[in-house]
Write an enzyme that holds these catalytic residues in place. Sequence first.
Site, PDB file in Angstrom:
ATOM      1  N   HIS A  74      -6.421 -32.766  17.716  1.00 26.94           N
ATOM      2  CA  HIS A  74      -5.347 -33.585  18.276  1.00 26.94           C
ATOM      3  C   HIS A  74      -4.220 -32.724  18.836  1.00 26.94           C
ATOM      4  O   HIS A  74      -3.107 -33.219  19.034  1.00 26.94           O
ATOM      5  CB  HIS A  74      -4.823 -34.550  17.208  1.00 26.94           C
ATOM      6  CG  HIS A  74      -5.863 -35.546  16.802  1.00 26.94           C
ATOM      7  ND1 HIS A  74      -6.062 -36.722  17.483  1.00 26.94           N
ATOM      8  CD2 HIS A  74      -6.805 -35.504  15.831  1.00 26.94           C
ATOM      9  CE1 HIS A  74      -7.071 -37.380  16.922  1.00 26.94           C
ATOM     10  NE2 HIS A  74      -7.545 -36.662  15.917  1.00 26.94           N
ATOM     11  N   LYS A 125       8.866  -0.886  14.095  1.00 22.76           N
ATOM     12  CA  LYS A 125       9.441  -0.657  12.760  1.00 22.76           C
ATOM     13  C   LYS A 125      10.554   0.383  12.843  1.00 22.76           C
ATOM     14  O   LYS A 125      11.627   0.223  12.272  1.00 22.76           O
ATOM     15  CB  LYS A 125       8.357  -0.080  11.834  1.00 22.76           C
ATOM     16  CG  LYS A 125       7.400  -1.052  11.237  1.00 22.76           C
ATOM     17  CD  LYS A 125       6.696  -0.305  10.096  1.00 22.76           C
ATOM     18  CE  LYS A 125       5.328  -0.799   9.808  1.00 22.76           C
ATOM     19  NZ  LYS A 125       4.596   0.020   8.844  1.00 22.76           N
ATOM     20  N   GLU A 152      10.326  -4.720   4.709  1.00 16.58           N
ATOM     21  CA  GLU A 152      10.352  -6.128   4.311  1.00 16.58           C
ATOM     22  C   GLU A 152      10.103  -6.279   2.809  1.00 16.58           C
ATOM     23  O   GLU A 152      10.825  -6.984   2.093  1.00 16.58           O
ATOM     24  CB  GLU A 152       9.266  -6.929   5.057  1.00 16.58           C
ATOM     25  CG  GLU A 152       9.503  -7.113   6.536  1.00 16.58           C
ATOM     26  CD  GLU A 152       8.971  -5.964   7.390  1.00 16.58           C
ATOM     27  OE1 GLU A 152       8.732  -4.864   6.848  1.00 16.58           O
ATOM     28  OE2 GLU A 152       8.810  -6.171   8.601  1.00 16.58           O
ATOM     29  N   LYS A 170       0.838  -1.204   0.000  1.00 14.68           N
ATOM     30  CA  LYS A 170       0.000   0.000   0.000  1.00 14.68           C
ATOM     31  C   LYS A 170       0.874   1.256   0.000  1.00 14.68           C
ATOM     32  O   LYS A 170       0.696   2.155  -0.789  1.00 14.68           O
ATOM     33  CB  LYS A 170      -0.922  -0.023   1.222  1.00 14.68           C
ATOM     34  CG  LYS A 170      -1.803   1.200   1.347  1.00 14.68           C
ATOM     35  CD  LYS A 170      -2.757   1.083   2.513  1.00 14.68           C
ATOM     36  CE  LYS A 170      -3.398   2.445   2.761  1.00 14.68           C
ATOM     37  NZ  LYS A 170      -4.355   2.437   3.860  1.00 14.68           N
ATOM     38  N   GLU A 178      -5.169  -6.256  14.572  1.00 18.70           N
ATOM     39  CA  GLU A 178      -4.617  -4.957  14.188  1.00 18.70           C
ATOM     40  C   GLU A 178      -5.739  -3.914  14.244  1.00 18.70           C
ATOM     41  O   GLU A 178      -5.487  -2.729  14.484  1.00 18.70           O
ATOM     42  CB  GLU A 178      -3.997  -5.027  12.783  1.00 18.70           C
ATOM     43  CG  GLU A 178      -3.019  -3.913  12.491  1.00 18.70           C
ATOM     44  CD  GLU A 178      -2.137  -4.172  11.284  1.00 18.70           C
ATOM     45  OE1 GLU A 178      -0.982  -4.606  11.434  1.00 18.70           O
ATOM     46  OE2 GLU A 178      -2.611  -3.945  10.156  1.00 18.70           O
ATOM     47  N   GLY A 234      -4.901  -1.710   4.876  1.00 17.28           N
ATOM     48  CA  GLY A 234      -4.141  -2.866   4.400  1.00 17.28           C
ATOM     49  C   GLY A 234      -4.870  -4.179   4.657  1.00 17.28           C
ATOM     50  O   GLY A 234      -4.965  -5.040   3.782  1.00 17.28           O
ATOM     51  N   ARG A 235      -5.405  -4.332   5.858  1.00 13.90           N
ATOM     52  CA  ARG A 235      -6.050  -5.613   6.214  1.00 13.90           C
ATOM     53  C   ARG A 235      -7.441  -5.749   5.616  1.00 13.90           C
ATOM     54  O   ARG A 235      -8.104  -6.758   5.802  1.00 13.90           O
ATOM     55  CB  ARG A 235      -6.090  -5.754   7.738  1.00 13.90           C
ATOM     56  CG  ARG A 235      -6.676  -4.569   8.470  1.00 13.90           C
ATOM     57  CD  ARG A 235      -6.321  -4.607   9.950  1.00 13.90           C
ATOM     58  NE  ARG A 235      -6.774  -3.417  10.671  1.00 13.90           N
ATOM     59  CZ  ARG A 235      -6.101  -2.283  10.780  1.00 13.90           C
ATOM     60  NH1 ARG A 235      -4.924  -2.154  10.185  1.00 13.90           N
ATOM     61  NH2 ARG A 235      -6.576  -1.279  11.472  1.00 13.90           N
TER      62      ARG A 235
HETATM   63  O1  F6P Z   1       1.626  -4.114   9.903  1.00 18.89           O
HETATM   64  C1  F6P Z   1       1.455  -2.776   9.593  1.00 18.89           C
HETATM   65  C2  F6P Z   1       1.030  -2.602   8.171  1.00 18.89           C
HETATM   66  O2  F6P Z   1       0.950  -1.235   7.913  1.00 18.89           O
HETATM   67  C3  F6P Z   1      -0.283  -3.304   7.838  1.00 18.89           C
HETATM   68  O3  F6P Z   1      -1.396  -2.598   8.224  1.00 18.89           O
HETATM   69  C4  F6P Z   1      -0.151  -3.485   6.383  1.00 18.89           C
HETATM   70  O4  F6P Z   1      -1.068  -4.424   5.911  1.00 18.89           O
HETATM   71  C5  F6P Z   1       1.286  -3.943   6.301  1.00 18.89           C
HETATM   72  O5  F6P Z   1       1.958  -3.156   7.257  1.00 18.89           O
HETATM   73  C6  F6P Z   1       1.932  -3.800   4.954  1.00 18.89           C
HETATM   74  O6  F6P Z   1       1.945  -2.468   4.526  1.00 18.89           O
HETATM   75  P1  F6P Z   1       2.157  -2.077   3.031  1.00 18.89           P
HETATM   76  O7  F6P Z   1       1.050  -2.703   2.230  1.00 18.89           O
HETATM   77  O8  F6P Z   1       2.106  -0.602   2.995  1.00 18.89           O
HETATM   78  O9  F6P Z   1       3.477  -2.612   2.583  1.00 18.89           O
END
Ligand code: F6P
Length: 562
Positions: free
Chosen positions: A402, A526, A219, A213, A371, A285-286
């Site tokens: 189990h 972060k 990452e 987003k 979240e 995002g979620r």
């Molecule tokens: O975990 C924090 C967050 O901002 C989430 O809300 C989001 O889904 C994720 O990081 C990834 O963010 P992006 O889509 O901006 O890379």
Amino acid sequence: MSTAPIDATTTTAWADLTAHHSDLTSDLRGWFAADPQRAERFTHRAGDLYVDLSKNLITEETVALLTRLADEVGLAGRLDAMFTGEHINVTEDRAVLHTALRRPLPEDGDAHLVVDDQDVDEDVHEVRAALADFADKVRSGEWTGVTGKRVETVVNIGIGGSDLGPVMAYEALEPYVQDGLEVRFVSNIDPTDVAQKTADLDPETTLFIVASKTFGTLETLTNARLAREWLWTSLAGAGALADTDDARRDAVAKHFVAVSTALDKVADFGIDPANAFGFWDWVGGRYSVDSAIGLSLAIAIGPDGFEEFLGGFHTMDEHFRTAPISENVPALMGLLNIWNVNFLGAETHAVLPYAQQLNRFPAYLQQLTMESNGKSVRWDGSPVTSQTGEVFWGEPGTNGQHAFYQLIHQGTRLIPADFIAFAQPAYPLADGDTDVHGLFLANFFAQTKALAFGKTADEVRAEGTDESIVPARVFSGNRPTTSILGPALTPAVLGQLVALYEHITFVQGVVWGIDSFDQWGVELGKKLALEVAPAVAGDAEALAAQDSSTKALIETYQALRG
Ligand code: F6P
């Protein structure tokens, strides 16, 4: 919307629920025996989903009081505010419009949804069309890599909402995936992830989707750079890439596309903006699997399947928007969660899909729910006045049976559980004369019975059990469960299921008065990771600035790493 939230705990409904709770003795055996209509009374339908709430620790009075609570905290107004684009994400001053992602385009002459001067319907459908067009090109082989070969593997690089929704839905809808196409998902910054997922890939037939987003997530950008390097190196190794910047740029243009709200940053990474699909800051995002973030899914199951998926969401949106609370499944399930958390003291909530393909559904729900509602302040900044966000967790049945069901059956904690299954199996296999799916679902039904009705000491004794171990074999029962049954795990039904949980989460947030659409709680870690990274990399000054525990951890890591 900056008005103060109504404090649910000060409402008369809350006081009445508190009194009702102290008067109520849970007795699912007795309640079912006394009322042959109990299952019918507490079972509802939403879209294609059959939702049985009757094995929860509720009576008609509980539901009536919870419904009154919803009125007193202004659920209907908040729902309207969300659907019409008010800035209910207060801390980020944003509308919350994931429901607009799945709205059909209004007929000619009908009003469009316009929010903050944006024609939301127009923009959403423009991207939906672009997504469909691109998905078709990949599926038909019209889109090729630099050497002219069609795409066989799509690798989605993203994390959080840019990963969990797509991977959950891809696995759930695996029977709908086009033959000869595979999607893999890279999320973790642990280099193992990208290394393992690319190890056996042919660069000439691989397409990467960088899904982010913000296009600023450490990452995802790190993994995207690793993937780009892998592409260049392995194409060169196969003699398919000249050692020039132009050749490398062409390779990226044919093997990388992006999904983001930050299209300028996409261009900085070297991805042609023509190969980027946008969405908007009013999609959390979620809540984004139904936006362009679902591109990998649209490629895998095809644009028609993806549209069916969105149609399923819309079916649930319409149910949520229009059904009276007494029949409104997301509202009732959200309120039931409030009952379980705030009155019965539940701290966690198990989600137990009796569908192997929903393997990643609990993980997906963890982000969606935790979240969203893992907050200690309300949307006006004041402290919350009750417990909020319960811990969601789970595993597909029967594996969980189990592993951890022992604690749900006989432990000291109350763990409400949602059981989810589908009548039609994806793979209808028989073991001799036995339909294995039927056997599988018999486990679902048996588990909810055992949890609800338990086994008394007399019943245990009647089996001839030695008195010394009778206590260990007693099941108290009165362990609450919700049963959700769908006809089959189709794209439309999956969309309904996901939207159901989105709206449950929203309802809980409204009662707690919190902004379910920000996520400031992930920011500190972060930021600190970026501050700690130089110390890990050997910067003595940065190391000296760490607390004693962190410093020792880094030094130990450095010594072990050598
Ligand atoms: O975990 C924090 C967050 O901002 C989430 O809300 C989001 O889904 C994720 O990081 C990834 O963010 P992006 O889509 O901006 O890379």
